[in-house]
Design an enzyme around this catalytic site. Structure first.
Site, PDB file in Angstrom:
ATOM      1  N   THR A  26       0.845  -1.191   0.000  1.00 32.20           N
ATOM      2  CA  THR A  26       0.000   0.000   0.000  1.00 32.20           C
ATOM      3  C   THR A  26       0.881   1.241   0.000  1.00 32.20           C
ATOM      4  OG1 THR A  26      -1.866  -1.061   1.102  1.00 32.20           O
ATOM      5  CG2 THR A  26      -1.671   1.327   1.360  1.00 32.20           C
ATOM      6  N   HIS A 181      -7.212 -11.065  -0.947  1.00 31.89           N
ATOM      7  CA  HIS A 181      -6.556 -10.654   0.298  1.00 31.89           C
ATOM      8  C   HIS A 181      -7.387 -11.171   1.479  1.00 31.89           C
ATOM      9  CE1 HIS A 181      -4.113  -8.645   3.092  1.00 31.89           C
ATOM     10  NE2 HIS A 181      -4.129  -7.410   2.633  1.00 31.89           N
ATOM     11  N   ASN A 241      -3.873  -5.531  13.370  1.00 34.91           N
ATOM     12  CA  ASN A 241      -5.295  -5.187  13.420  1.00 34.91           C
ATOM     13  C   ASN A 241      -6.060  -6.076  14.400  1.00 34.91           C
ATOM     14  OD1 ASN A 241      -5.340  -2.974  11.627  1.00 34.91           O
ATOM     15  ND2 ASN A 241      -5.353  -4.344   9.854  1.00 34.91           N
TER      16      ASN A 241
END
Length: 387
Positions: A26, A181, A241
């Site tokens: 990213t 993903h 996360n």
């Protein structure tokens, strides 16, 4: 030891020129408005076409799927056209590129969602940390995550449809394949892990239920692309996360076995040996064992990613722990990484301050060996950024 990194490899219908994969990264540099790839993005990927395979940065399959400012999508016509300029540039440079299809789930914020709605998730459990959004002035800003909305059972076909449409659009955009993903704490990973999935319907509870949405997405995407041009990424033992599972060996061993029935292009694993305990920062001792479990259970091509350098990659291939090795930050800073490895040349160091957002600096201005030696000119970055 022979240098297996530079041997060709048959991946589905393709012959890779080497076993080096550019990992999805990213960079938050999609054109605005509309999160549309630009000529600058096309240059970035074309510069790295010496990889055996490029996997694109994570690309949201819908507006609902977006979790970070300035990341590209694959759900509008303009985005498809923008990505077509990228794939054309990579193909002109004799490269291969798969698109990574992405839905972030709860790792988002109403500012990024359609009509300011809540992000969705398997259960109404917020992640700790901050979301990266663009504020009213168009500047990047970190804001706390919110409590997401738990998806209803009858919404699951809509989630699958988002991936199907994204896959179809990636085909129109000229990609050579797609990667689903299902790692790093995003939506599909949220369904897999007990830390984020407390559902009591057919998508929660036992392993086979928590894996259900993933398998439905894989099946749907394979029908669009053909299984031999579809890969999937997983992150066993990953804690990013707020991920975590009560019985990861059972979970990922089961997934590896179930994926065999699709005959996919590959399974891409974020190296579990680099997973760390959030509190102690110690490496998880289960890493090597769970990687062996996946290798033993999965019968197809295995890609591994996470902290590899030249020597570690060669050892991994020689020991047959994987078939291909993916490199992230090394490819970010070294567009000609395969050639540098061949010559055992010094590597450029990545500039962390330019990882996310911005323009050409820290994106397409890392010099190749030929440029350093005066054998090739540097691109006119200012002109590229204006195009």
């Amino acid at each position: 030891m022979s240098n297996l990194l530079f041997e060709p490899y048959t991946l589905g219908p393709y012959t890779l020129k080497n076993r080096m994969v550019m990992a999805p990264l990213t960079r938050s540099r999609a054109g605005q408005p509309g999160n549309i790839p630009t000529a600058l993005n096309a240059l970035y990927y074309a510069q790295r076409a010496s990889a055996g395979l490029i996997i694109s940065e994570a690309t949201q399959v819908s507006q609902q799927a977006q979790g970070y400012a300035w990341t590209p999508g694959i759900h509008t016509l303009d985005q498809v056209i923008g990505w077509r300029s990228v794939t054309d540039a990579v193909h002109r440079a004799n490269g291969l590129i798969f698109m990574q299809l992405w839905h972030v789930g709860r790792i988002s914020h109403p500012a990024l969602q359609p009509d300011g709605q809540l992000p969705v998730a398997p259960s109404a459990i917020p992640a700790s940390g901050m979301a990266f959004i663009a504020n009213e002035r168009g500047e990047g800003e970190m804001v706390p995550f919110v409590i997401p909305r738990a998806l209803a059972t009858d919404e699951m076909p809509y989630i699958v449809k988002q991936y199907t449409q994204g896959a179809s659009n990636a085909l129109k955009a000229g990609f050579d394949g797609v990667e689903i993903h299902a790692a790093n704490g995003y939506l599909l990973d949220q369904f897999l892990n007990t830390s984020s999935n407390r559902r009591t319907d057919e998508y929660g509870g036992p392993v086979e239920n928590r894996v259900r949405l993933l398998m439905e997405v894989v099946d749907a995407v394979c029908k669009t692309w053909g299984a031999q041009r579809v890969g999937i990424r997983l992150s066993p033992l990953g804690t990013f996360n707020d991920m975590g599972d009560d019985h990861p060996e059972e979970l990922f061993g089961y997934i590896a076995e179930q994926l065999n029935r699709f005959n996919l292009a590959y399974l891409h694993i974020v190296e579990p040996e680099i997973a760390r305990d959030i509190a102690t920062k110690a490496y998880d001792p289960r890493g090597r064992a769970i990687m062996k479990l996946i290798r033993d259970n999965y019968r197809g091509t295995l890609i591994v990613c996470g902290g590899f350098d030249h020597a570690k990659a060669m050892a991994c291939l020689a020991e047959k722990r994987a078939d291909l090795v993916a490199f992230g930050r090394l490819f970010l800073a070294n567009p000609d990484l395969p050639e540098r490895f061949r010559q055992t040349a010094e590597l450029n160091r990545p500039d962390e301050s330019t990882y996310y957002g911005g323009g050409a600096k820290g994106y397409v201005d890392y010099p190749t060996l030929k440029q350093l030696r005066g054998k090739e000119p540097m691109p006119l970055f200012n002109e590229v950024e204006k195009s």
